[in-house]
Design a protein around this motif. Structure first.
Motif, PDB file in Angstrom:
ATOM      1  N   LYS A   1       0.836  -1.190   0.000  1.00  0.00           N
ATOM      2  CA  LYS A   1       0.000   0.000   0.000  1.00  0.00           C
ATOM      3  C   LYS A   1       0.871   1.240   0.000  1.00  0.00           C
ATOM      4  O   LYS A   1       1.971   1.230   0.548  1.00  0.00           O
ATOM      5  N   LEU A   2       0.347   2.310  -0.589  1.00  0.00           N
ATOM      6  CA  LEU A   2       1.022   3.600  -0.559  1.00  0.00           C
ATOM      7  C   LEU A   2       0.632   4.298   0.739  1.00  0.00           C
ATOM      8  O   LEU A   2      -0.193   5.219   0.748  1.00  0.00           O
TER       9      LEU A   2
ATOM     10  N   VAL B   1      -3.026   6.291   8.351  1.00  0.00           N
ATOM     11  CA  VAL B   1      -3.618   6.394   7.014  1.00  0.00           C
ATOM     12  C   VAL B   1      -4.752   7.409   6.968  1.00  0.00           C
ATOM     13  O   VAL B   1      -4.784   8.297   6.099  1.00  0.00           O
TER      14      VAL B   1
ATOM     15  N   SER C   1     -13.700   4.745   7.338  1.00  0.00           N
ATOM     16  CA  SER C   1     -12.886   5.091   6.177  1.00  0.00           C
ATOM     17  C   SER C   1     -12.627   3.838   5.346  1.00  0.00           C
ATOM     18  O   SER C   1     -12.979   2.729   5.743  1.00  0.00           O
ATOM     19  N   GLY C   2     -12.015   4.033   4.185  1.00  0.00           N
ATOM     20  CA  GLY C   2     -11.742   2.917   3.293  1.00  0.00           C
ATOM     21  C   GLY C   2     -12.732   2.807   2.145  1.00  0.00           C
ATOM     22  O   GLY C   2     -12.628   1.907   1.322  1.00  0.00           O
TER      23      GLY C   2
ATOM     24  N   GLU D   1     -13.472   5.629   0.133  1.00  0.00           N
ATOM     25  CA  GLU D   1     -13.301   6.894  -0.551  1.00  0.00           C
ATOM     26  C   GLU D   1     -13.637   6.769  -2.045  1.00  0.00           C
ATOM     27  O   GLU D   1     -13.297   5.763  -2.638  1.00  0.00           O
ATOM     28  N   PRO D   2     -14.236   7.806  -2.638  1.00  0.00           N
ATOM     29  CA  PRO D   2     -14.429   9.152  -2.092  1.00  0.00           C
ATOM     30  C   PRO D   2     -15.561   9.278  -1.074  1.00  0.00           C
ATOM     31  O   PRO D   2     -15.654  10.317  -0.452  1.00  0.00           O
TER      32      PRO D   2
ATOM     33  N   VAL E   1     -10.513   2.909   9.546  1.00  0.00           N
ATOM     34  CA  VAL E   1     -10.884   2.075   8.405  1.00  0.00           C
ATOM     35  C   VAL E   1     -11.925   1.032   8.824  1.00  0.00           C
ATOM     36  O   VAL E   1     -11.709   0.290   9.786  1.00  0.00           O
TER      37      VAL E   1
ATOM     38  N   THR F   1     -11.706  -9.882  -5.884  1.00  0.00           N
ATOM     39  CA  THR F   1     -10.596 -10.051  -4.945  1.00  0.00           C
ATOM     40  C   THR F   1     -11.038  -9.525  -3.581  1.00  0.00           C
ATOM     41  O   THR F   1     -11.968  -8.729  -3.489  1.00  0.00           O
TER      42      THR F   1
ATOM     43  N   GLY G   1     -12.791  -0.094  -5.968  1.00  0.00           N
ATOM     44  CA  GLY G   1     -11.514   0.503  -5.571  1.00  0.00           C
ATOM     45  C   GLY G   1     -10.344  -0.019  -6.386  1.00  0.00           C
ATOM     46  O   GLY G   1      -9.455   0.732  -6.750  1.00  0.00           O
ATOM     47  N   GLY G   2     -10.347  -1.312  -6.679  1.00  0.00           N
ATOM     48  CA  GLY G   2      -9.239  -1.898  -7.426  1.00  0.00           C
ATOM     49  C   GLY G   2      -9.622  -2.269  -8.844  1.00  0.00           C
ATOM     50  O   GLY G   2      -8.851  -2.933  -9.536  1.00  0.00           O
ATOM     51  N   THR G   3     -10.786  -1.840  -9.284  1.00  0.00           N
ATOM     52  CA  THR G   3     -11.256  -2.184 -10.628  1.00  0.00           C
ATOM     53  C   THR G   3     -11.078  -1.009 -11.574  1.00  0.00           C
ATOM     54  O   THR G   3     -11.553   0.080 -11.292  1.00  0.00           O
TER      55      THR G   3
ATOM     56  N   LEU H   1     -11.457  -0.169  -0.079  1.00  0.00           N
ATOM     57  CA  LEU H   1     -10.005  -0.156  -0.204  1.00  0.00           C
ATOM     58  C   LEU H   1      -9.594  -0.634  -1.600  1.00  0.00           C
ATOM     59  O   LEU H   1     -10.031  -0.062  -2.580  1.00  0.00           O
ATOM     60  N   ASP H   2      -8.779  -1.684  -1.664  1.00  0.00           N
ATOM     61  CA  ASP H   2      -8.237  -2.138  -2.948  1.00  0.00           C
ATOM     62  C   ASP H   2      -9.024  -3.289  -3.553  1.00  0.00           C
ATOM     63  O   ASP H   2      -8.549  -3.951  -4.476  1.00  0.00           O
TER      64      ASP H   2
END
Lengths: 333, 333
Positions: free
Chosen positions: A3-4, A11, A55-56, A58-59, A78, A193, A263-265, A300-301
């Motif tokens: 993660k960044l 976070v 959180s997690g 976003e937006p 989160v 995922t 988020g990850g798509t 998240l992701d």
């Protein structure tokens, strides 16, 4: 875990600081307690809208703060409810003197804490109302919820009610409208995922390379069932069918169709799903007059998608089309 | 490979159909040859902007078509240049009679094909100009490029030049402005995960669980080096330092700072990086007056981030602030 981030415990605070830098023209970020308020709050004589949640996603909700949508958003840790004092202070900060609406996703912690905050705010003389959003047709109860979960309809309710509040609607109208949006919206999601909560450091569940989780929630909580991966057109059918049956939607209904990424798509895949979803709506005789495609309520992701359909009436369409100027949604302003 | 698609060979066409459904008010999609044009094209008496490139970078470029940005975008197959006939037909479709600017990312196929299309369009009497974008400081040459790659500055050039073209700037001014934006912008990116091209069906490279690829391109092509994962603040420094040294940026410069997600990175992480990037800019005495945070130039499902800094002048700031109404960028309209 890739993660960044700097550290799991920082976070949320660091993302809030990043938002404050990036959108200083639209929002201001309050710390201790944490909330995001529109830059010009309180707007005297306007019904104020407050939302919030873990959180997690976003937006959601901070990215929806601004002219024509939310007056304030309270971010929890989160996937963790914000606290009553966040909600109370946010409510006081944006109260314009003519009523405040709390838009609450149906998760146990959120509902309890918003109730407590509303009671405290009422003791201070603020006219607080609350609407609980519970549009997810996937499951009746869940790890996080008694009753249905609140998902995509939250974004639509915040936009539509925010638009009408900005146009001067009185608090009773805004509250009724929010209930009407929730009552006329249905959603369903699916994950390819899992997501990884920063503090946990590992995926929330395991999915084989050829599996997907159908009816997923926005916290990686289990859905209806695990099954083999299907093509996008079939996935769209599997999501649309229970949505359309549940309300039920009927031929001739005018709808808003919302395809949401988790988020990850990537966006290219969301458009492939949107194409199928609108074709299915047309096959059922529904007229799609409002549309939203993008990652607005995320986990998240997590890679995955959810679909929300809302049966529109004239007021909802007016609220949807009204100008909005927020970090994540912006038009007509 | 886990993707929300039907078949690799249909992804681009189906995503285009999805875009046509989702944004019928803003764009129209032409098939055979494939291009996206603004709904009201051609706009007589306005300089037209045309861009394009391989698909897989959405919303770039199709999401930037509309009032105040691009007049047309040509999508190739995933990570593959569009063909000269796409570019030619798009150019003819949006030519408003006062010149057309091709904004071309510096990849060998894109440059050659846009050159061929420009020649053919000139033979038909259209005044075509081209500017090649090459803002990536990561590598000198690459698998796809002679010279530097064109990355984040493309988004900024399209917005800034589109804003000025909409305001009536003549073609020479728009061309000069595009060159100036490219000359004053620098970018650098980094990947936490590879991407998976639908046709390939497997990740474009391997990265260990504790590794990142520094200086990555937008096609998963190798960067400067592979290294251990670092915290977000350190990653921001590693990206910002070569950017700031290269131009070089100087104390007192007014800049636009753009933190871009690569497709699989959630927004909460982009804000954590943005926070660090703006703090680094401040430490170097730079004034950040324009900002963009989001996933605008992606690499399918790659997790990662790129940073672009642009030294602003008054015309660029005016072009940036000008109204824009496109699927992916929208303000002031």
């Amino acid at each position: 875990m890739k993660k960044l981030i700097n550290a799991p415990e920082h976070v949320v605070a660091e993302a809030l600081e990043g938002m404050a830098f990036a959108h200083a023209d639209l929002i201001r970020v309050n710390r201790d307690p944490d909330f995001i308020a529109r830059a010009d709050a309180p707007v005297r004589g306007k019904v104020a809208l407050v939302s919030g949640g873990g959180s997690g996603h976003e937006p959601m909700h901070g990215g929806f703060v601004g002219r024509g949508m939310l007056d304030a958003a309270c971010p929890g840790a989160v996937f963790t409810s914000p606290t009553p004092d966040q909600m109370l202070e946010a409510t006081k900060a944006v109260d314009g003197g003519v009523g405040v609406l709390h838009i609450v996703k149906n998760y146990t912690g959120d509902v309890l804490n918003f109730e407590m905050a509303a009671d405290l705010a009422r003791e201070e003389g603020i006219d607080v109302h609350a609407v609980v959003i519970d549009d997810d047709v996937a499951v009746k109860d869940s790890l996080y919820t008694a009753g249905r979960r609140g998902v995509g309809a939250t974004v639509l309710a915040e936009k539509i009610c925010g638009g009408m509040a900005e146009a001067g609607a009185p608090v009773d109208h805004v509250v009724d409208l929010c209930r009407a949006v929730n009552g006329a919206a249905r959603s369903m999601g699916l994950a390819l995922t899992p997501c990884t909560v920063p503090h946990a450091g590992k995926p929330s569940f395991d999915l084989a390379e050829d599996e997907m989780e159908f009816g997923i929630g926005i916290h990686g909580e289990p859905g209806r069932r695990r099954m083999k991966l299907e093509p996008a057109d079939r996935i769209a059918e599997m999501l649309m069918e229970p949505i359309l049956e549940d309300l039920p939607f009927r031929r001739g209904d005018d709808i808003l169709l919302f395809v949401n990424g988790m988020g990850g798509t990537p966006l290219i895949e969301l458009y492939v799903v949107y194409r199928a979803a609108e074709a299915i709506a047309a096959k059922h005789g529904l007229a799609v007059s409002c549309r939203l495609v993008g990652s607005y309520m995320t986990s998240l992701d997590m890679a995955g998608v959810s679909i929300t359909a809302l049966r529109l009436d004239d007021t909802m369409r007016k609220g949807w089309d009204a100008p909005v100027i927020t970090p994540a949604l912006r038009w007509g302003g």
